[in-house]
Design a protein around this motif. Structure first.
Motif, short mmCIF file in Angstrom:
data_model
loop_
_atom_site.label_atom_id
_atom_site.label_comp_id
_atom_site.label_asym_id
_atom_site.label_seq_id
_atom_site.Cartn_x
_atom_site.Cartn_y
_atom_site.Cartn_z
N ILE A 1 -5.01 -0.84 -10.69
CA ILE A 1 -3.69 -0.35 -10.25
C ILE A 1 -2.79 -1.52 -9.82
O ILE A 1 -1.62 -1.59 -10.19
N LYS A 2 -3.39 -2.45 -9.08
CA LYS A 2 -2.59 -3.57 -8.60
C LYS A 2 -2.18 -4.49 -9.74
O LYS A 2 -1.08 -5.06 -9.72
N LEU A 3 -3.04 -4.66 -10.74
CA LEU A 3 -2.70 -5.50 -11.89
C LEU A 3 -1.50 -4.90 -12.64
O LEU A 3 -0.60 -5.63 -13.07
N LYS A 4 -1.50 -3.59 -12.77
CA LYS A 4 -0.39 -2.91 -13.46
C LYS A 4 0.92 -3.18 -12.69
O LYS A 4 1.93 -3.55 -13.29
N ALA A 5 0.88 -2.99 -11.38
CA ALA A 5 2.07 -3.24 -10.56
C ALA A 5 2.48 -4.71 -10.62
O ALA A 5 3.67 -5.04 -10.69
N PHE A 6 1.48 -5.58 -10.63
CA PHE A 6 1.73 -7.03 -10.70
C PHE A 6 2.48 -7.37 -11.98
O PHE A 6 3.48 -8.08 -11.96
N TYR B 1 7.36 -7.70 -1.67
CA TYR B 1 7.93 -6.62 -0.85
C TYR B 1 8.66 -7.14 0.38
O TYR B 1 8.94 -6.37 1.30
N LEU B 2 8.98 -8.43 0.41
CA LEU B 2 9.77 -8.96 1.53
C LEU B 2 11.19 -8.39 1.43
O LEU B 2 11.85 -8.53 0.40
N SER B 3 11.64 -7.73 2.50
CA SER B 3 12.95 -7.07 2.42
C SER B 3 14.08 -8.09 2.50
O SER B 3 13.92 -9.20 3.03
N THR B 4 15.23 -7.72 1.98
CA THR B 4 16.40 -8.60 2.00
C THR B 4 16.79 -8.93 3.44
O THR B 4 17.12 -10.08 3.75
N ASP C 1 -1.68 6.45 -6.06
CA ASP C 1 -2.66 6.04 -7.08
C ASP C 1 -3.92 5.47 -6.44
O ASP C 1 -5.03 5.77 -6.87
N ILE C 2 -3.74 4.64 -5.43
CA ILE C 2 -4.90 3.99 -4.83
C ILE C 2 -5.79 5.01 -4.11
O ILE C 2 -7.00 5.02 -4.30
N ASP C 3 -5.19 5.88 -3.34
CA ASP C 3 -5.99 6.89 -2.64
C ASP C 3 -6.83 7.69 -3.62
O ASP C 3 -8.01 7.96 -3.38
N SER C 4 -6.23 8.05 -4.74
CA SER C 4 -6.97 8.91 -5.67
C SER C 4 -8.13 8.16 -6.33
O SER C 4 -9.20 8.73 -6.52
N VAL C 5 -7.97 6.87 -6.65
CA VAL C 5 -9.10 6.17 -7.29
C VAL C 5 -10.21 5.84 -6.29
O VAL C 5 -11.38 5.77 -6.67
N VAL C 6 -9.83 5.65 -5.03
CA VAL C 6 -10.86 5.38 -4.03
C VAL C 6 -11.74 6.63 -3.87
O VAL C 6 -12.98 6.54 -3.82
N ILE C 7 -11.11 7.78 -3.86
CA ILE C 7 -11.88 9.03 -3.77
C ILE C 7 -12.75 9.22 -5.02
O ILE C 7 -13.92 9.59 -4.94
N ASP C 8 -12.17 8.92 -6.18
CA ASP C 8 -12.93 8.94 -7.44
C ASP C 8 -14.21 8.12 -7.33
O ASP C 8 -15.29 8.57 -7.73
N ALA C 9 -14.04 6.89 -6.83
CA ALA C 9 -15.19 5.98 -6.77
C ALA C 9 -16.29 6.59 -5.93
O ALA C 9 -17.48 6.53 -6.29
N MET C 10 -15.92 7.20 -4.82
CA MET C 10 -16.95 7.78 -3.93
C MET C 10 -17.55 9.04 -4.54
O MET C 10 -18.73 9.29 -4.41
N THR C 11 -16.71 9.79 -5.25
CA THR C 11 -17.21 11.00 -5.90
C THR C 11 -18.20 10.65 -7.01
O THR C 11 -19.26 11.27 -7.14
N TYR D 1 0.84 -1.21 0.00
CA TYR D 1 0.00 0.00 0.00
C TYR D 1 0.87 1.26 0.00
O TYR D 1 0.58 2.21 -0.72
N GLN D 2 1.93 1.27 0.79
CA GLN D 2 2.80 2.45 0.82
C GLN D 2 3.38 2.74 -0.57
O GLN D 2 3.47 3.89 -0.98
N VAL D 3 3.72 1.67 -1.30
CA VAL D 3 4.29 1.85 -2.64
C VAL D 3 3.24 2.38 -3.62
O VAL D 3 3.53 3.22 -4.47
N LEU D 4 2.00 1.91 -3.49
CA LEU D 4 0.95 2.26 -4.47
C LEU D 4 0.00 3.35 -3.96
O LEU D 4 -0.97 3.71 -4.64
N LYS D 5 0.28 3.88 -2.78
CA LYS D 5 -0.66 4.75 -2.04
C LYS D 5 -1.23 5.91 -2.86
O LYS D 5 -2.44 6.12 -2.87
#
Ligand SMILES: *Cc1c(COP(=O)(O)O)cnc(C)c1O
Length: 374
Positions: A248-253, A355-358, A16-26, A10-14
């Motif tokens: 958004i997640k599919l694109k990152a995937f 996102y598992l760190s080294t 983009d995700i925040d903006s589409v969630v607001i879009d959906a509600m708008t 979520y931190q990495v995609l935040k």
């Protein structure tokens, strides 16, 4: 340490995700709609099939697929004994009988030889009619459809692919979700492609099955009138908010995550192969690593030791399907399943994800080595 780090994702995609969630509600369009249609198109293209029908979760996806085959009491449907409960549950929910089949000891996936043995046992008994098979793409790797589909054809069985854990994996370059007559996946948050709630999808190349699925996921509606109901259906739809998040997640995937998680798996392979039995991914397969599952002795002690060191583990699945209390009133076991028995007592999954760190990964490896005195 997280078992699968969705917080980091979520931190990495935040942004983009925040903006589409607001879009959906708008926009205030919450169920199905254009976002779901666009997502369905992107998913179908990625998987390499003609149609995708999004729905409320992976279990519903399997239920919709089972409904399309018109499963009835007296039908036998062959399911691996080593899987999540839903793969067999939906068969019994339709009134048909799940018959459990052994898996290969190295891949955890349905054994084609055991499948044929179970089909023959059912035919010999003469009470049930073999109707379909549900191979599962367990832990991120597809079942061996090169072996299973010929057996299904020989006995005239329909194939429902349970790709709930397999999304993104390939067999000979063909993607999970494209095998068999109809395929299902889940967007449960911890799956290879997850949303922020429940979600699922069905895949098919068959135009008639597609029309049927669009109808039954919404109360059996007719094509042009929501309130004209042609058949008994269910209510299983995807929310627009989940569709926006999934795009958004599919694109990152596609762009990074699938490759990253494979790198993480490779580091585990190299670090652990001399200590425990690491996952086997034969050459023609590519896994999306829903889980990284090792076979060990002293599983409980290992889990306790790792927990003391802040490392979470999980056991998939503690109870074999044929031993689930829910199935105690029906005969689901026709054959011996020695590989299941072996794996069910020894397998354990360790933290994995793109996102598992080294640092965290090195800690997991060194703790497992230390536990086994290596
Ligand atoms: C997760 C899962 C399902 C069910 O998916 P939900 O979205 O949780 O309903 C079905 N089959 C398998 C193999 C799974 O792992």
């Amino acid at each position: 340490m997280e078992f699968r780090d969705l917080k980091k994702q979520y931190q990495v995609l935040k942004k983009d995700i925040d903006s589409v969630v607001i879009d959906a509600m708008t926009n205030a369009n919450f169920i199905l709609g254009n976002d779901v249609k666009e997502l369905e198109k992107e998913l179908a293209d990625y998987v390499g099939v003609k149609h995708c029908v999004a729905c409320a979760n992976g279990t519903d996806a399997l239920t919709l697929a089972a409904m399309s085959l018109d499963l009835k009491p007296g039908d036998a449907v062959f399911v691996p004994d080593f899987t999540f409960f839903a793969s067999g549950e939906i068969v019994a929910f339709e009134g048909a009988t799940p018959v459990f089949v052994d898996v290969y000891k190295d891949t955890y996936n349905m054994s084609a030889e055991s499948l044929e043995e179970a089909i023959k046992a059912v035919i010999n008994e003469g009470k049930l009619k073999p109707k379909a098979v549900i191979p599962v793409d367990l832990f991120g790797m597809t079942a061996d459809y090169e072996k299973i589909i010929p057996v299904a054809k020989k006995y005239n069985l329909k194939v429902i692919e349970d790709a709930a854990q397999g999304f993104g994996g390939t067999l000979n370059g063909k993607r999970a979700g494209s095998f068999g007559d109809i395929a299902c996946t889940s967007f449960f948050p911890a799956k290879p492609l997850g949303c922020y709630g429940d979600g699922g999808a069905v895949f098919t190349n068959d135009d008639n099955v597609y029309d049927y699925l669009i109808s039954v996921r919404m109360h059996g509606r007719s094509k042009d009138d929501v309130y004209n109901n042609l058949r008994i259906g269910i209510n299983s739809r995807l929310d627009a908010i989940q569709a926006k998040i999934l795009k958004i997640k599919l694109k990152a995937f596609k762009e990074t995550e699938l490759e990253l998680v494979n790198k993480v798996a490779k580091v585990y392979d190299d670090g652990l192969k001399d200590v425990v039995t690491t996952p086997v991914i034969p050459e023609k397969f590519y896994s999306s690593w829903a889980q990284y599952t090792i076979v060990v002795e002293n599983r409980e002690d290992l889990a306790t030791y790792l927990k003391e060191n802040g490392i979470p583990t999980k056991v998939y699945y503690g109870i074999p399907m044929h031993k689930q209390k829910a199935f105690e009133r029906i005969r689901t076991k026709y054959i011996d399943m020695p590989n299941n028995d072996f794996l069910h007592e020894r397998d354990i999954s360790i933290p994995i994800g793109p996102y598992l760190s080294t640092d965290d990964q090195n800690k997991v490896i060194s703790c497992i080595k230390k536990f086994y005195g290596k």
